[in-house]
Design an enzyme around this catalytic site. Structure first.
Site, short mmCIF file in Angstrom:
data_model
loop_
_atom_site.label_atom_id
_atom_site.label_comp_id
_atom_site.label_asym_id
_atom_site.label_seq_id
_atom_site.Cartn_x
_atom_site.Cartn_y
_atom_site.Cartn_z
N ARG A 25 0.84 -1.20 0.00
CA ARG A 25 0.00 0.00 0.00
C ARG A 25 0.88 1.25 0.00
NH1 ARG A 25 -1.81 1.87 4.56
NH2 ARG A 25 -2.49 -0.11 5.43
N TYR A 77 -13.97 19.70 -16.19
CA TYR A 77 -14.45 18.32 -16.31
C TYR A 77 -15.52 18.10 -15.23
CZ TYR A 77 -14.62 13.29 -15.66
OH TYR A 77 -15.08 12.01 -15.49
N ASP A 149 -5.00 20.13 -14.73
CA ASP A 149 -5.43 18.86 -15.31
C ASP A 149 -5.08 18.93 -16.80
OD1 ASP A 149 -6.75 16.77 -16.52
OD2 ASP A 149 -8.51 16.88 -15.24
N LYS A 174 -6.54 7.71 -20.05
CA LYS A 174 -6.74 8.23 -21.39
C LYS A 174 -5.51 7.98 -22.26
CE LYS A 174 -10.66 9.23 -19.70
NZ LYS A 174 -10.76 9.97 -18.50
#
Ligand SMILES: Cc1ncc(COP(=O)(O)O)c(C=O)c1O
Length: 360
Positions: A25, A77, A149, A174
């Site tokens: 983790r 977004y 972003d 993406k």
């Protein structure tokens, strides 16, 4: 880079971790390789890989204090708006949504509590361009942090950290993954900051970590990122030109077009104009949906940045709250032959071919 599925790593007799890893983790060799690669691509010092773009966004917002003020783009977004309203509603964060193409509007929105200026350029789905250097200067004077972003541009065509932005964010789902088969996100930074360190803590303690296999898929995608992005941007430019001349099209949103309001700025701060564009049909929502229904090479699907071209009626994905025009279709240009893509759109816009009888 191999996929390291181990969740735990052996300690030496003296209690040290000779491999530099203790528990997956916190860190894992495949994830670390991806983070080092992403930091290098952005010209950053450090990066954090997340299991989705929205997990990266969440880690940034979790770094804020109740009462902090965020300035965000009015066409951001839609996931950010939704997250702030539906998940962080209880955190007493204040958000001003402004037109980020106007530096005066950003300046006017600054308050003493402003801690974060959020930019997204080119924006989704209107492809608006924000002056990153200008936004970063406003933030520095206001003692606020900046996030960009940059999912649409990728580091191949835009490097926000070079322009003074503090933290760059991508949905690696993406272009970086590149094949529509992995969900991921990243934050990268050049300097240490409370925002980045808190995002790291929220990830390591809160557990929003990507799987080693997903990290490996994104690393593999990155090997071909420059070639894909350049080819997709070249085709997008051709398609934008074609659409801008088509009588069935009202407006084309693509920063590579000279008529786009952000063209000069995009030419300055980007090294290409990306593989995303959107356009508004001359007509109604129904006509836009009918055009999307007729394509045969484009796939009707959300998301972007993969090798297959996608077409999307954005307003129906975003739902009733959307601010996106109902006659808008968004295109993610893939790696197919561009002449085939143009013919596909031409046929979808004018089934049976355009009526040229008047000129005969
Ligand atoms: C610009 C932008 N930022 C962030 C996200 C969220 O990324 P993810 O879907 O990987 O959580 C998306 C997703 O479409 C996006 O287009």
């Amino acid at each position: 880079m191999p996929i390291h599925p181990s969740t735990t790593f052996e300690r030496a007799p003296d209690g040290e971790y000779p491999l530099g890893f203790s528990y997956a983790r916190e860190d894992n060799p495949t994830r670390r390789a991806l983070e080092e690669c992403l930091a290098a691509l952005e010209g950053g010092k450090q990066a954090l890989a997340f299991p989705s773009g929205m997990a990266a966004v969440t880690a940034v917002i979790q770094a804020l204090e109740p009462g902090d003020h965020i300035i965000a783009p009015d066409d951001v977004y839609y996931g950010l708006r939704k997250l702030l309203a539906e998940v962080f509603g209880k955190w007493r964060l204040e958000t001003s949504y402004v037109d980020m193409t106007d530096l005066d509007a950003i300046r006017a929105a600054v308050r003493p509590q402003t801690r974060l200026i959020w930019t997204e350029t080119p924006s989704n789905p209107l492809l608006k361009i924000t002056d990153l250097d200008g936004a970063a200067a406003i933030a520095r004077r206001a003692n606020a942090m900046t996030v960009c972003d940059a999912t649409f541009a990728t580091p191949v065509q835009q490097r926000p950290l070079d322009l003074g932005i503090d933290v760059v964010l991508h949905s690696t789902t993406k272009y970086m993954g590149g094949h529509s088969d992995v969900v991921g996100g990243v934050l990268a930074a050049r300097f240490d900051s409370y925002l980045f360190e808190r995002a790291r803590k929220s990830q390591q303690t809160g557990g929003a970590v990507p799987s080693p296999f997903d990290c490996w898929l994104i690393l593999r995608g990155l090997e071909t990122l420059p070639c894909r992005v350049r080819a997709q941007a070249q085709s997008a430019g051709r398609i934008a030109e074609f659409l801008s001349r088509h009588p069935g099209v009202e407006t084309v949103h693509y920063p590579g077009l000279a008529a786009h309001p952000g063209h000069a700025l995009a030419a300055r701060q980007m090294s290409g104009f990306g593989g995303m564009l959107s356009f508004q049909i001359r007509g109604t929502r129904e006509r836009a949906l009918a055009v999307a229904a007729r394509v045969r090479i484009f796939t009707r699907a959300t998301s972007l940045g993969g090798s297959h071209s996608l077409i999307e009626h954005r307003a129906s994905i975003e739902g009733p709250q959307t601010r996106v025009p109902q006659n808008l279709l968004r295109l993610s240009i893939g790696l197919e032959n561009v002449e085939d893509l143009i013919a596909d759109l031409d046929e979808a816009l004018e089934p049976g071919g355009r009526d040229t009888s008047a000129s005969r």
